[in-house]
Write a protein that holds these residues in place. Structure first.
Motif, PDB file in Angstrom:
ATOM      1  N   ASP A   1      14.474  93.632  50.707  1.00  0.00           N
ATOM      2  CA  ASP A   1      14.680  94.079  49.321  1.00  0.00           C
ATOM      3  C   ASP A   1      13.467  93.802  48.430  1.00  0.00           C
ATOM      4  OD1 ASP A   1      17.187  95.022  49.964  1.00  0.00           O
ATOM      5  OD2 ASP A   1      18.225  93.200  49.316  1.00  0.00           O
TER       6      ASP A   1
ATOM      7  N   ASP B   1      10.772  82.345  41.528  1.00  0.00           N
ATOM      8  CA  ASP B   1      12.027  83.022  41.191  1.00  0.00           C
ATOM      9  C   ASP B   1      11.828  84.525  41.386  1.00  0.00           C
ATOM     10  OD1 ASP B   1      14.416  83.934  40.213  1.00  0.00           O
ATOM     11  OD2 ASP B   1      14.269  82.964  38.252  1.00  0.00           O
TER      12      ASP B   1
ATOM     13  N   GLU C   1      13.682  87.051  42.294  1.00  0.00           N
ATOM     14  CA  GLU C   1      14.647  88.020  41.767  1.00  0.00           C
ATOM     15  C   GLU C   1      14.399  88.296  40.290  1.00  0.00           C
ATOM     16  OE1 GLU C   1      16.565  89.889  43.569  1.00  0.00           O
ATOM     17  OE2 GLU C   1      15.931  88.820  45.375  1.00  0.00           O
ATOM     18  N   GLU C   2      14.072  87.248  39.524  1.00  0.00           N
ATOM     19  CA  GLU C   2      13.781  87.435  38.107  1.00  0.00           C
ATOM     20  C   GLU C   2      12.469  88.196  37.916  1.00  0.00           C
ATOM     21  OE1 GLU C   2      14.037  87.068  33.869  1.00  0.00           O
ATOM     22  OE2 GLU C   2      15.447  87.239  35.529  1.00  0.00           O
TER      23      GLU C   2
ATOM     24  N   LYS D   1      11.173  90.304  39.958  1.00  0.00           N
ATOM     25  CA  LYS D   1      11.440  91.694  40.366  1.00  0.00           C
ATOM     26  C   LYS D   1      12.139  92.446  39.227  1.00  0.00           C
ATOM     27  CE  LYS D   1      14.401  92.462  43.768  1.00  0.00           C
ATOM     28  NZ  LYS D   1      14.976  92.623  45.130  1.00  0.00           N
ATOM     29  N   ARG D   2      13.108  91.782  38.586  1.00  0.00           N
ATOM     30  CA  ARG D   2      13.838  92.409  37.477  1.00  0.00           C
ATOM     31  C   ARG D   2      12.887  92.777  36.333  1.00  0.00           C
ATOM     32  NH1 ARG D   2      15.543  91.527  32.689  1.00  0.00           N
ATOM     33  NH2 ARG D   2      14.736  89.397  32.589  1.00  0.00           N
ATOM     34  N   ILE D   3      12.003  91.841  35.961  1.00  0.00           N
ATOM     35  CA  ILE D   3      11.049  92.078  34.866  1.00  0.00           C
ATOM     36  C   ILE D   3      10.121  93.244  35.216  1.00  0.00           C
ATOM     37  CG2 ILE D   3       9.085  91.080  33.613  1.00  0.00           C
ATOM     38  CD1 ILE D   3      10.512  88.332  33.945  1.00  0.00           C
TER      39      ILE D   3
ATOM     40  N   GLU E   1      10.576  95.715  37.477  1.00  0.00           N
ATOM     41  CA  GLU E   1      11.293  96.994  37.580  1.00  0.00           C
ATOM     42  C   GLU E   1      11.605  97.550  36.189  1.00  0.00           C
ATOM     43  OE1 GLU E   1      13.750  97.178  41.673  1.00  0.00           O
ATOM     44  OE2 GLU E   1      14.445  95.624  40.306  1.00  0.00           O
ATOM     45  N   GLU E   2      11.960  96.654  35.260  1.00  0.00           N
ATOM     46  CA  GLU E   2      12.241  97.064  33.883  1.00  0.00           C
ATOM     47  C   GLU E   2      10.991  97.662  33.234  1.00  0.00           C
ATOM     48  OE1 GLU E   2      13.433  94.176  30.536  1.00  0.00           O
ATOM     49  OE2 GLU E   2      15.277  94.512  31.678  1.00  0.00           O
TER      50      GLU E   2
ATOM     51  N   LYS F   1      10.295 101.084  34.782  1.00  0.00           N
ATOM     52  CA  LYS F   1      11.296 102.067  34.338  1.00  0.00           C
ATOM     53  C   LYS F   1      11.031 102.493  32.889  1.00  0.00           C
ATOM     54  CE  LYS F   1      16.281 102.842  34.237  1.00  0.00           C
ATOM     55  NZ  LYS F   1      17.621 102.250  34.412  1.00  0.00           N
TER      56      LYS F   1
ATOM     57  N   TYR G   1      10.953  99.448  46.950  1.00  0.00           N
ATOM     58  CA  TYR G   1      10.710  98.157  47.591  1.00  0.00           C
ATOM     59  C   TYR G   1       9.815  98.373  48.816  1.00  0.00           C
ATOM     60  CZ  TYR G   1      14.669  96.425  44.819  1.00  0.00           C
ATOM     61  OH  TYR G   1      15.507  96.073  43.807  1.00  0.00           O
TER      62      TYR G   1
END
Length: 201
Positions: free
Chosen positions: A74, A165, A167-168, A170-172, A174-175, A178, A186
């Motif tokens: 992922d 971290d 996952e965090e 990745k979130r930042i 991807e945001e 986008k 990925y």
């Protein structure tokens, strides 16, 4: 253990848009030549280990690294990595004659001999490699590397972010992509795995 987020950009246009948006946060650009080696009997690759020499710029620096047990799920890569500096001239001699790796006095080469049993001047083979341009950015508390990797069979564009971290991070990321209408996916394979496969995923 090195933990990295790896997001693939679809094309040169996406890459240029990302590097333009991040340009105010640019720290340095690394021009790298990555070359890989194995034991003559595939002692390293058969145990999912990678021996790499990485040269920077016009051979200002050479780093030898040993990576093992890489897992990529992922868009998050986890790999055991050990590295140390090597005299660039010695490194180039080893590229020309891989057997000379068996004579290099270093902690990592000691590990290769002890843990994988690769010894002697006939013990090593060169696998070739690829070139990479890595733009480094300090952005929102994250250290990003936006890579343009040149293989003989094509060019790969990727964002990497080492993080405790993932996952965090990745979130930042991807945001951010986008919000700016930039597609990403990925990463499904390491650069080394792509190099060995001989084609872009």
């Amino acid at each position: 253990m090195e933990v990295e987020v790896k997001l693939r950009l679809p094309n040169a246009d996406s890459y240029h848009r990302v590097t333009t948006l991040l340009s105010p946060f640019h720290v340095i650009t690394h021009r790298q030549h990555n070359l890989f080696f194995d034991g003559a009997g595939s002692e390293l690759s058969s145990r999912r280990a990678i021996l790499r020499l990485r040269f920077y710029g016009d051979d200002e620096q050479c780093v030898v690294s040993l990576k093992a047990k890489a897992v990529l799920v992922d868009g998050v890569s986890r790999v055991e990595e050990d590295e140390e500096d090597l005299d660039p001239k010695i490194g180039r001699d080893c590229v020309d004659e891989p057997g000379k790796l068996g004579l290099v006095e270093s902690r990592i080469m000691g590990r290769v001999k002890e843990e994988f049993g690769v010894v002697g001047e006939n013990g090593f083979v060169g696998l070739g490699g690829f070139k990479n341009v890595g733009n480094v950015y300090d952005w929102k508390g994250l250290k990003l590397e936006v890579d343009e990797t040149h293989f003989d069979f094509g060019t790969l564009f990727e964002i990497e972010c080492e993080s405790s971290d993932p996952e965090e991070a990745k979130r930042i990321l991807e945001e951010f992509l986008k919000e700016n209408g930039i597609d990403c996916s990925y990463s499904v394979a390491s650069k080394f795995a792509i190099f060995r496969a001989g084609k872009l995923p």
